[in-house]
Scaffold this active site. Structure first.
Site, PDB file in Angstrom:
ATOM      1  N   CYS A   2       0.755  -1.347   0.035  1.00 30.53           N
ATOM      2  CA  CYS A   2      -0.128   0.076  -0.076  1.00 30.53           C
ATOM      3  C   CYS A   2       0.955   1.317  -0.092  1.00 30.53           C
ATOM      4  O   CYS A   2       2.098   1.281   0.431  1.00 30.53           O
ATOM      5  CB  CYS A   2      -0.944   0.086   1.158  1.00 30.53           C
ATOM      6  SG  CYS A   2      -1.759  -1.694   1.575  1.00 30.53           S
ATOM      7  N   ARG A  27       4.697   0.430  -6.020  1.00 27.93           N
ATOM      8  CA  ARG A  27       4.927  -0.325  -4.828  1.00 27.93           C
ATOM      9  C   ARG A  27       3.910  -1.645  -5.284  1.00 27.93           C
ATOM     10  O   ARG A  27       4.077  -2.285  -4.420  1.00 27.93           O
ATOM     11  CB  ARG A  27       4.271   0.453  -3.704  1.00 27.93           C
ATOM     12  CG  ARG A  27       5.165   1.526  -3.487  1.00 27.93           C
ATOM     13  CD  ARG A  27       4.695   2.337  -2.334  1.00 27.93           C
ATOM     14  NE  ARG A  27       4.448   1.900  -0.961  1.00 27.93           N
ATOM     15  CZ  ARG A  27       5.395   2.049  -0.061  1.00 27.93           C
ATOM     16  NH1 ARG A  27       6.406   2.837  -0.234  1.00 27.93           N
ATOM     17  NH2 ARG A  27       4.993   1.622   1.027  1.00 27.93           N
ATOM     18  N   TRP A  76      -3.048  -2.662  -1.423  1.00 32.71           N
ATOM     19  CA  TRP A  76      -2.684  -4.005  -2.081  1.00 32.71           C
ATOM     20  C   TRP A  76      -3.472  -4.901  -1.119  1.00 32.71           C
ATOM     21  O   TRP A  76      -2.935  -5.069   0.015  1.00 32.71           O
ATOM     22  CB  TRP A  76      -1.398  -4.252  -2.036  1.00 32.71           C
ATOM     23  CG  TRP A  76      -0.634  -5.462  -2.717  1.00 32.71           C
ATOM     24  CD1 TRP A  76      -0.615  -5.768  -3.762  1.00 32.71           C
ATOM     25  CD2 TRP A  76      -0.261  -6.671  -1.974  1.00 32.71           C
ATOM     26  NE1 TRP A  76      -0.167  -6.782  -4.234  1.00 32.71           N
ATOM     27  CE2 TRP A  76       0.012  -7.557  -3.081  1.00 32.71           C
ATOM     28  CE3 TRP A  76       0.000  -6.767  -0.721  1.00 32.71           C
ATOM     29  CZ2 TRP A  76       0.589  -8.771  -2.759  1.00 32.71           C
ATOM     30  CZ3 TRP A  76       0.365  -8.116  -0.471  1.00 32.71           C
ATOM     31  CH2 TRP A  76       0.671  -9.093  -1.479  1.00 32.71           C
ATOM     32  N   ASN A 101      -1.340   1.667   6.029  1.00 35.64           N
ATOM     33  CA  ASN A 101      -0.291   0.699   5.536  1.00 35.64           C
ATOM     34  C   ASN A 101      -0.175  -0.375   6.546  1.00 35.64           C
ATOM     35  O   ASN A 101      -0.133   0.052   7.671  1.00 35.64           O
ATOM     36  CB  ASN A 101       0.824   1.393   4.967  1.00 35.64           C
ATOM     37  CG  ASN A 101       0.764   2.113   3.816  1.00 35.64           C
ATOM     38  OD1 ASN A 101      -0.131   2.220   3.054  1.00 35.64           O
ATOM     39  ND2 ASN A 101       1.957   2.473   3.229  1.00 35.64           N
ATOM     40  N   GLY A 102      -0.213  -1.713   6.303  1.00 33.46           N
ATOM     41  CA  GLY A 102       0.434  -2.482   7.279  1.00 33.46           C
ATOM     42  C   GLY A 102      -0.632  -3.566   7.786  1.00 33.46           C
ATOM     43  O   GLY A 102      -1.903  -3.613   6.832  1.00 33.46           O
ATOM     44  N   GLU A 485      27.864 -15.601  -7.187  1.00 30.52           N
ATOM     45  CA  GLU A 485      27.293 -14.242  -7.416  1.00 30.52           C
ATOM     46  C   GLU A 485      28.383 -12.952  -7.702  1.00 30.52           C
ATOM     47  O   GLU A 485      28.404 -12.056  -8.430  1.00 30.52           O
ATOM     48  CB  GLU A 485      26.341 -13.584  -6.425  1.00 30.52           C
ATOM     49  CG  GLU A 485      25.920 -12.303  -6.391  1.00 30.52           C
ATOM     50  CD  GLU A 485      24.961 -11.788  -7.559  1.00 30.52           C
ATOM     51  OE1 GLU A 485      24.771 -12.732  -8.624  1.00 30.52           O
ATOM     52  OE2 GLU A 485      24.714 -10.662  -7.913  1.00 30.52           O
ATOM     53  N   LYS A 489      29.260 -11.011 -10.953  1.00 30.41           N
ATOM     54  CA  LYS A 489      29.337  -9.315 -10.767  1.00 30.41           C
ATOM     55  C   LYS A 489      30.584  -8.809 -11.487  1.00 30.41           C
ATOM     56  O   LYS A 489      30.728  -8.070 -12.278  1.00 30.41           O
ATOM     57  CB  LYS A 489      29.358  -8.999  -9.571  1.00 30.41           C
ATOM     58  CG  LYS A 489      28.572  -8.030  -8.873  1.00 30.41           C
ATOM     59  CD  LYS A 489      27.010  -7.841  -9.090  1.00 30.41           C
ATOM     60  CE  LYS A 489      26.299  -8.671 -10.123  1.00 30.41           C
ATOM     61  NZ  LYS A 489      24.909  -8.796  -9.852  1.00 30.41           N
ATOM     62  N   GLU A 492      30.892  -9.616 -15.425  1.00 32.43           N
ATOM     63  CA  GLU A 492      29.805  -8.916 -15.959  1.00 32.43           C
ATOM     64  C   GLU A 492      30.334  -7.572 -16.104  1.00 32.43           C
ATOM     65  O   GLU A 492      30.170  -6.974 -17.300  1.00 32.43           O
ATOM     66  CB  GLU A 492      28.532  -8.857 -15.202  1.00 32.43           C
ATOM     67  CG  GLU A 492      27.418  -8.027 -15.381  1.00 32.43           C
ATOM     68  CD  GLU A 492      26.123  -8.147 -14.827  1.00 32.43           C
ATOM     69  OE1 GLU A 492      24.939  -8.173 -15.328  1.00 32.43           O
ATOM     70  OE2 GLU A 492      26.439  -8.453 -13.569  1.00 32.43           O
ATOM     71  N   HIS A 508      39.794 -30.939  -7.053  1.00 28.12           N
ATOM     72  CA  HIS A 508      39.470 -31.761  -7.856  1.00 28.12           C
ATOM     73  C   HIS A 508      39.531 -31.218  -9.379  1.00 28.12           C
ATOM     74  O   HIS A 508      38.821 -31.586 -10.270  1.00 28.12           O
ATOM     75  CB  HIS A 508      37.827 -32.057  -7.718  1.00 28.12           C
ATOM     76  CG  HIS A 508      37.597 -32.675  -6.349  1.00 28.12           C
ATOM     77  ND1 HIS A 508      37.955 -34.102  -6.134  1.00 28.12           N
ATOM     78  CD2 HIS A 508      37.157 -32.370  -5.301  1.00 28.12           C
ATOM     79  CE1 HIS A 508      37.567 -34.568  -4.988  1.00 28.12           C
ATOM     80  NE2 HIS A 508      37.241 -33.269  -4.460  1.00 28.12           N
ATOM     81  N   LYS A 607      19.365  -4.615 -19.290  1.00 30.39           N
ATOM     82  CA  LYS A 607      18.895  -4.737 -18.179  1.00 30.39           C
ATOM     83  C   LYS A 607      17.854  -5.878 -17.787  1.00 30.39           C
ATOM     84  O   LYS A 607      17.857  -6.571 -16.961  1.00 30.39           O
ATOM     85  CB  LYS A 607      18.136  -3.414 -17.548  1.00 30.39           C
ATOM     86  CG  LYS A 607      17.922  -3.236 -16.263  1.00 30.39           C
ATOM     87  CD  LYS A 607      18.802  -3.744 -15.143  1.00 30.39           C
ATOM     88  CE  LYS A 607      18.262  -3.811 -13.641  1.00 30.39           C
ATOM     89  NZ  LYS A 607      19.256  -4.599 -12.962  1.00 30.39           N
TER      90      LYS A 607
HETATM   91  O1  M6R Z   1      15.339  -9.361 -13.956  1.00 28.50           O
HETATM   92  P1  M6R Z   1      15.786 -10.684 -13.592  1.00 28.50           P
HETATM   93  O2  M6R Z   1      16.173 -10.898 -12.345  1.00 28.50           O
HETATM   94  O3  M6R Z   1      14.695 -11.792 -13.987  1.00 28.50           O
HETATM   95  O4  M6R Z   1      17.197 -10.865 -14.530  1.00 28.50           O
HETATM   96  C1  M6R Z   1      17.963 -11.986 -14.424  1.00 28.50           C
HETATM   97  C2  M6R Z   1      19.281 -11.691 -14.887  1.00 28.50           C
HETATM   98  O5  M6R Z   1      19.088 -11.305 -16.231  1.00 28.50           O
HETATM   99  C3  M6R Z   1      19.950 -11.004 -14.194  1.00 28.50           C
HETATM  100  O6  M6R Z   1      20.150 -10.996 -12.895  1.00 28.50           O
HETATM  101  C4  M6R Z   1      21.500 -10.793 -14.558  1.00 28.50           C
HETATM  102  O7  M6R Z   1      21.983 -11.935 -14.747  1.00 28.50           O
HETATM  103  C5  M6R Z   1      22.157  -9.600 -14.023  1.00 28.50           C
HETATM  104  N1  M6R Z   1      22.434  -8.411 -15.068  1.00 28.50           N
HETATM  105  C6  M6R Z   1      23.058  -9.939 -13.131  1.00 28.50           C
HETATM  106  O8  M6R Z   1      23.771  -8.698 -12.508  1.00 28.50           O
END
Ligand code: M6R
Length: 612
Positions: A2, A27, A76, A101-102, A485, A489, A492, A508, A607
């Site tokens: 909300c 939201r 919501w 809200n809540g 992860e 990062k 990427e 291994h 993105k």
């Molecule tokens: O929007 P999503 O979370 O579904 O996107 C998934 C991936 O495309 C996204 O996490 C991608 O790996 C990022 N660029 C990683 O930083």
């Protein structure tokens, strides 16, 4: 989730309220409403619509709605279906109107008491009891709206942000905060505002008072008074830069950097309304969620990229906290498999954007295959994933612009931990253990904040990556997905090749790669696997490998010639994956700066991956 907007001014505030609601659309909501007082003699004028804010705007313009005092809300649904009647504002008699809200946990018993005292209920919401309690307090002699609200909220259990108006006191607005964020906007020249997010008020002010837990405030055109525990308190006014919005960098060099530093607040917002005191508010998952959770025996998580890594972490929590089997799959793989769905499987799609083609396709594939239900954990309320899932829980990270996902990941983890607790309750998780977990989670924003203070140290360390083309990330157990992860990062945004391995797998195969040109980045929390991890570190050192260890300060690891240690604040074990992610984000960011890449728009990436 909300959204609230309120205003008191010497001019018509209806357009300000409606604009505020539009700004809160991110939201997620299913209905909207507004109440205005223009001439108190004529009463409170209330307009509500089911669906988009645009419908409310149309209805308000048709009725030529106006008033110098008003409140507005996007709802919501948690208690009661999505109907016009259940939309806020809610009233009592023709006197009180409020938005909330809540979740009020003791609304059932209060409803019975109020009904017995003659108050009539027109909705199925938990909120309506608050309106009646306030009117009851006034009828029982409370001398002001402020006093009535203070006495009413003393009877409430749960989480709330409230904004209340009284037809008989049309020169004021009273607001209260308990577990849900609320900010007051200090207007210019005889007007003041309130909202659940400063974003809603960017059109009218850049000066904000962030209410604290337990605050009750009274706003008139010319004054803002805040009370807490019966005492008048002073709250600082913070000025947000004129340009401050989610679409600008707010003084940071890159969106990614800004988003990394927004994590304490993003986590706070994600917890807000989902946990209360010592327990999780299960209703935050939606009206029917409880019944669904009762049927769940195992969980299938599907996602891509960073969101997939969040799923991998959740598997450990679902096993250890919920004692439930969990399978985690990459969406592009899952959608083409001949899957076997065990009875009692909850399908969970995790996605920042909610538009990732593979994740959506996996959801559609799963929807046809006898899961108990499909749940979306997502950052975009209006996304296809949210619309097409049976129910959803939104990460309240705010818009994420940098292609590299940061705050979306840590808020996804926050919600997945909440999911593990909700399912755990049905599988033997004791109340005292839930209370401990919630206490731990409430410490997260502050711990992340402290971890971010390592930024300078990590920036210096990143210089050692300037001539490197390859790197290895190691973690054990639940820290393996964190290492994955971290590696994602780094590759990427800096284009340095990075691979992640469970530390136990080193000998291994990957150990063959280790030499002085291969930085080995390790996450070392203070847990049962620490001694085993120490052996893995020795294996690297013995081969001349250069170690960069992010370690819990409690384990007492010290830097030496082949090993640079950066200490993180000690934290409850369950929070390790969230906390240890943060320095890896900073490391990638600074390494990319040195490499001179286009950090917010890395080459070849988008993105939102809306194609297969
Ligand atoms: O929007 P999503 O979370 O579904 O996107 C998934 C991936 O495309 C996204 O996490 C991608 O790996 C990022 N660029 C990683 O930083």
């Amino acid at each position: 989730m909300c959204g609230i907007v309120g205003a008191i001014a010497q001019r018509n505030v209806s357009d300000i309220l409606l604009e505020g609601l539009k700004r809160l659309e991110y939201r997620g909501y299913d209905s909207a409403g507004m109440a205005l007082i223009d001439d108190p003699e004529k009463g409170i004028s209330t307009i509500k619509t089911v669906g988009k804010v645009a419908k409310l705007v149309e209805a308000a313009h048709k009725r030529d709605a106006s008033g110098k005092l008003g409140i507005a809300h996007t709802r919501w649904a948690t208690h009661g279906r999505i109907t016009r009647a259940n939309a806020h504002p809610h009233g009592s008699g023709d006197r009180i109107s409020l938005v909330h809200n809540g979740i009020i946990e003791n609304h059932e018993s209060l409803r019975q008491e109020l009904a017995a005292a003659g108050y009539r209920f027109a909705t199925q919401t938990d909120t309506e009891v608050i309106a009646h309690l306030i009117r009851q307090a006034l009828e029982n002699g409370a001398s002001s709206l402020l006093e009535a609200v203070t006495s009413a909220i003393a009877k409430l259990r749960g989480a709330f942000g409230l904004c209340v108006i009284d037809r008989q006191q049309p020169d004021r607005l009273v607001v209260a905060r308990c577990g849900m964020s609320l900010v007051i906007g200090d207007g210019i020249g005889g007007e003041n505002f309130v909202a659940s997010d400063p974003l809603a008020l960017g059109q009218v002010t850049d000066r904000f008072i962030y209410l604290e837990e337990g605050d009750v405030a009274q706003l008139t055109c010319d004054s803002i008074e805040v009370w807490n525990g019966g005492r008048r308190v002073k709250r600082e006014i913070a000025t947000l830069s004129g340009k401050a919005s989610e679409m600008d960098k707010g003084g940071y060099q890159h969106f990614m950097q800004k988003e990394i530093f927004e994590q304490p607040q993003a986590i706070r917002d994600t917890l807000s309304g989902r946990v209360s005191g010592d327990h999780v508010l299960e209703e935050a998952f939606g009206v029917e969620a409880g019944k669904i959770f009762d049927k769940v025996e195992q969980v299938q998580i599907v996602a891509c990229g960073t969101s997939f890594h969040a799923g991998l972490v959740a598997k450990y929590w679902l096993e250890s906290i919920a004692r439930m089997p969990c399978q985690v799959d990459i969406a592009s793989d899952y959608r083409y498999r001949d899957i076997i769905v065990q009875p009692g499987t909850l399908f969970v799609a995790v996605s920042q954007s909610g538009e990732t083609a593979d994740t959506l396709a996996a959801l559609r594939y799963a929807a046809d295959r006898k899961h108990v239900a499909t749940l979306a954990i997502c950052n975009v309320a209006t996304s296809s994933l949210v619309r097409e899932s049976d129910f959803c829980l939104l990460t309240m990270a705010g818009q994420e612009i940098g292609v590299a996902s940061t705050k979306a990941f840590t808020t996804q983890l926050t919600l997945l931990l909440i999911l593990a607790i909700v399912l755990g309750r049905r599988n033997g998780l004791a109340g005292k253990d839930e209370a401990r977990l919630v206490r731990d989670m409430n410490r997260l924003p502050e711990l992340v904040d402290r971890t971010l203070k390592l930024d300078g140290e990590i920036r210096k360390l990143s210089k050692q990556f300037s001539d490197k083309n390859h790197s290895l990330f190691l973690g054990r157990g639940i820290q393996y997905p964190v290492a994955k992860e971290g590696a994602l990062k780094l590759k990427e945004i800096s284009y340095i090749h990075a691979e992640a391995y469970p530390a136990g797998e080193l000998k291994h195969g990957p150990l063959a790669l280790v030499d002085s040109d291969m930085p080995v980045i390790v996450v070392a929390p203070n847990n049962d696997l620490l001694d085993k991890l120490r052996s893995n570190l020795s294996e690297v050192s013995a081969r001349g490998g250069k170690l960069y260890v992010f370690a819990d300060e409690g384990i007492g690891l010290e830097s030496d010639r082949g090993c640079k240690v950066i200490n993180l604040p000690g934290c409850p074990e369950v929070l390790d994956p969230i906390l240890f992610t943060v320095p890896l984000q900073l490391l990638s960011y600074h390494a990319a700066i040195i490499k001179g890449t286009d950090i917010d728009h890395p080459r070849n990436l988008a993105k939102s991956v809306t194609v297969e």
